[in-house]
Design an enzyme around this catalytic site. Structure first.
Site, mmCIF file in Angstrom:
data_model
loop_
_atom_site.group_PDB
_atom_site.id
_atom_site.type_symbol
_atom_site.label_atom_id
_atom_site.label_comp_id
_atom_site.label_asym_id
_atom_site.label_seq_id
_atom_site.Cartn_x
_atom_site.Cartn_y
_atom_site.Cartn_z
ATOM 1 N N ASP A 1 7.034 -20.182 38.168
ATOM 2 C CA ASP A 1 7.352 -21.529 38.650
ATOM 3 C C ASP A 1 8.848 -21.808 38.592
ATOM 4 O OD1 ASP A 1 7.157 -24.159 39.438
ATOM 5 O OD2 ASP A 1 6.559 -24.885 37.465
ATOM 6 N N ASP B 1 10.729 -25.086 45.184
ATOM 7 C CA ASP B 1 9.769 -25.091 44.077
ATOM 8 C C ASP B 1 8.591 -24.172 44.368
ATOM 9 O OD1 ASP B 1 8.099 -25.583 41.998
ATOM 10 O OD2 ASP B 1 7.714 -27.677 42.493
#
Ligand SMILES: *[C@@H]1O[C@H](CO)[C@@H](O)[C@H](O)[C@H]1NC(C)=O
Ligand SMILES: *[C@@H]1O[C@H](CO)[C@@H](O)[C@H](O)[C@H]1NC(C)=O
Ligand SMILES: *[C@@H]1O[C@H](CO)[C@@H](O)[C@H](O)[C@H]1NC(C)=O
Ligand SMILES: *[C@@H]1O[C@H](CO)[C@@H](O)[C@H](O)[C@H]1NC(C)=O
Ligand SMILES: *[C@@H]1O[C@H](CO)[C@@H](O)[C@H](O)[C@H]1NC(C)=O
Ligand SMILES: *[C@@H]1O[C@H](CO)[C@@H](O)[C@H](O)[C@H]1NC(C)=O
Length: 458
Positions: free
Chosen positions: A114, A339
Site C-alpha cells: 500500500d 495510491d
C-alpha cells in the site's frame, strides 16, 4: 505551470469564452520543473505479486480518515476535519488488493502492498478479534491468512518497550498493540531491525490470505505512539519512524486482471512486480516523466511547497484530465495521491460527472451506493492523465469494473472513475489501480520524486 498551460492553451485556441467555466483561482504547484523522458534502468531485482484477493471494503488508511470518514482517528486531526461529504466508493466485492510474500523474523506471510499508508504490521499470534463496533468476536471473523506472527519464535524480534501501535483505517477497521523490530524480507531484499506493528487487538475484515500490510508512504503517517496505553495515542505522543524501503527507491507495476478473472477468480499468479533499484520488468513505451512529490502544510493539511511543508503521501500535480468534453471542466488538481491501496480513481466531482456522462449508455450516479453504475458492455470514452507535461492514457478495460451482483445474480458494473468529493482546498483525490495498471510508478521517497512510465498495451 498547470495554470499557465491551461491559460495559454485557451488563448492560443481563442477559447477564452470557456474561461468562465473554469475556476481560474485554482493553480497547481510551482514545484521544481519535471524532468521529462526519464527512462530509468531496469530493476536489479523484482518480486512478483503472488495473489490478488477480494478486497476488504477498507480504503487506504489515512486517506479516508483525512477526508473525515472516521472523524476520530489521530490522523484526521493532523489534517483537520476533512471533507465529510465524500462518498464511500469502496466495498465492491470484486475489488482487489495486491499482495506479496513477505518474511518477518523467518515466518512467512502474505501482506498487502500500500502506497497510501506508512506502517508495516502483521497480526500477532493470539490476537483478539473484534467487530467494527468493538465487540469481541472469534478470531476467525478477522479472517487473516495465518494464525499470526509468533514473536517468541523469532530469533530476531526485539520489543520496543513502552510504546504502542494504533491505527484506524478509513472504513473503521482498527488495530492496536505492541511495536517491535525485526528482519523483514521481500524477495531477496532484507531489512534488518525494521520497526513494525505487531497488533494484539484487531477489528479486521480479512480475506483469508493477508495477515497484514506493508505501508510505503511517509514517516509522518506512521502510527506508533509513546504510551503503553494505545487508547492514549495522540499527535502529541506520535513517534514517527522510517517506513520499510524508505531509503530505497521502488517501482510498482500492477497488472490488470481480465474481467472474467475479476468476477470469478480470486487468484491470479501474473499480477506484476514490486521492484528495487530501477523500473519493474514490464514492456514500456518511450514516455516517462519524473515529477516532484507535492508536500503539505503540516498544520493546515493543504498542498504546500513552502517552509515547513512535509511529505505525507505520493501526491502529484495533475495538469489535466483529458476526455471528450474535458475542455468544459476545470481538471487541474494539486492534491491527488498515487495510491496502490485504492482500486478506483477518485476524482473531483465535476471531473467524474463530466467523464461518466460520456459513457454510452451514460454511467449514472446511484443514489443508494453513491457510485457511478454503468452497463458492463458500455462504450468507454478515452481518458488520459497529464502529469509533468506528459499524457498517460488509461486502457478502456480499467474503466468498467464488476462491483456487485443483483438479487438475480447479474453482475452490476461501476466505472473506474468515481466522485471523490468537491474540489475544495483540502479535498484529497486518488489515482488508484485504475490508473496504476497503465504505468510503471517508481517512487523515490528520499529524493521526493515519482517517475511515471507508460506501459505498453497488454
Ligand atoms: C494547490 O491548489 C490550491 C487551490 O487552487 C492553491 O491554493 C495552492 O496554492 C496550490 N498549492 C500549491 C503548492 O501549488
Ligand atoms: C469522536 O469522539 C468523541 C469523544 O471521543 C465523541 O464525542 C464524538 O461523538 C466522536 N465523533 C464521531 C463522529 O464518532
Ligand atoms: C508465496 O507463498 C506461498 C505460500 O507460502 C507459496 O505457495 C508461493 O509459492 C509463494 N510465491 C512466491 C512467488 O514465492
Ligand atoms: C518503560 O516503563 C517502565 C515503567 O514506567 C520503566 O520502568 C522503564 O524504564 C521503561 N523502559 C524504557 C526502555 O523506557
Ligand atoms: C516518551 O515519553 C517519555 C516521557 O513520558 C520520555 O521520557 C521519553 O523520552 C519518550 N520516548 C521517546 C522515544 O521519545
Ligand atoms: C487509538 O487511539 C485513539 C485516540 O487517539 C483511541 O480513541 C482509540 O481507542 C485507540 N484505538 C485502539 C484500538 O486502542
Amino acid at each position: 505551470m498547470g495554470l499557465l498551460t491551461v491559460l495559454s492553451a485557451l488563448s492560443l485556441l481563442g477559447e477564452a469564452a470557456y474561461a468562465a467555466e473554469f475556476n481560474i483561482g485554482r493553480h497547481i504547484s510551482v514545484a521544481p520543473y519535471p524532468k521529462e523522458d526519464t527512462m530509468l534502468p531496469l530493476a536489479e531485482f523484482s518480486v512478483p505479486f503472488t495473489a490478488k484477493a477480494p478486497r476488504r471494503s477498507s480504503k487506504t488508511s489515512a486517506l479516508a480518515a483525512l477526508r473525515g470518514k472516521p472523524a476520530n482517528t489521530t490522523r484526521s486531526k493532523a489534517f483537520g476535519a476533512g471533507d465529510a461529504s465524500t462518498v464511500a466508493v469502496d466495498g465492491g466485492n470484486f475489488d482487489n488488493e495486491y499482495l506479496t510474500n513477505v518474511t518477518i523474523g523467518g515466518q512467512h506471510f502474505s501482506l498487502i502492498i500500500d502506497t497510501g499508508s506508512s506502517d508495516t504490521w502483521v497480526a500477532q499470534k493470539g490476537f483478539n478479534c473484534f467487530d467494527l463496533d468493538g465487540n469481541p468476536v472469534s478470531p476467525d471473523n478477522c479472517a487473516f491468512g495465518t494464525d499470526g506472527f509468533d514473536t517468541a519464535v523469532s530469533k530476531t524480534f526485539r520489543l520496543f518497550p513502552n510504546v504502542s501501535f494504533n491505527i484506524t483505517y478509513g472504513d473503521g477497521e482498527f488495530l492496536s498493540g505492541p511495536v517491535g523490530f525485526d528482519t523483514v524480507t521481500i524477495g531477496g531484499l532484507s531489512i534488518a531491525h525494521q520497526e513494525i506493528g505487531v497488533p494484539t487487538l484487531a477489528a479486521w475484515r480479512g480475506d483469508g490470505i493477508n495477515t497484514g500490510f506493508v505501508g510505503l508512504a511517509f514517516p509522518v503517517e506512521t502510527s506508533v505512539y509513546n504510551t503503553t496505553d494505545p487508547t492514549k495515542a495522540s499527535n502529541e505522543n506520535q513517534l514517527p519512524y522510517s517506513p520499510l524501503f524508505f531509503s530505497a527507491f521502488f517501482s510498482l507495476a500492477f497488472d490488470r486482471a481480465s474481467f472474467h478473472q475479476e468476477v470469478n477468480d480470486p487468484f491470479d499468479p501474473n499480477l506484476g512486480f514490486l521492484s528495487f533499484g530501477g523500473i519493474a520488468p514490464v514492456p514500456v513505451v518511450n514516455r516517462a516523466v519524473t515529477v516532484p512529490i507535492q508536500g503539505y502544510s503540516a498544520t493546515k493539511g493543504i498542498p504546500s511547497n513552502g517552509p515547513g511543508s512535509e511529505f505525507f503521501f505520493y501526491t502529484v500535480d495533475v495538469e489535466a484530465y483529458t476526455f471528450p468534453g474535458s475542455n468544459r471542466v476545470f481538471t487541474a488538481n494539486n492534491n491527488t495521491v498515487l495510491d496502490s491501496g485504492t482500486t478506483l480513481n477518485l476524482l473531483p466531482a465535476d471531473v467524474a460527472a463530466a467523464y461518466n456522462a460520456q459513457f454510452y449508455p451514460e454511467a449514472v450516479l446511484d443514489p443508494d451506493f453513491g457510485v457511478y453504475i454503468v452497463d458492463c458492455n458500455a462504450r468507454v470514452p478515452d481518458f488520459s492523465v497529464v502529469i509533468g507535461g506528459k499524457t498517460f492514457s488509461i486502457d478502456a478495460r480499467d474503466q468498467i469494473l464488476p462491483a456487485s451482483t443483483d438479487d438475480e445474480g447479474n453482475i452490476i458494473c461501476m466505472t473506474g472513475t468515481q466522485d471523490g468529493g468537491p474540489d475544495v482546498a483540502d479535498g484529497i483525490f486518488v489515482l488508484g489501480d485504475v490508473f496504476l495498471h497503465n504505468v510503471v510508478a517508481t517512487f523515490n521517497p528520499v529524493a521526493g520524486e515519482v517517475t511515471l512510465t507508460q506501459r505498453a498495451k497488454y
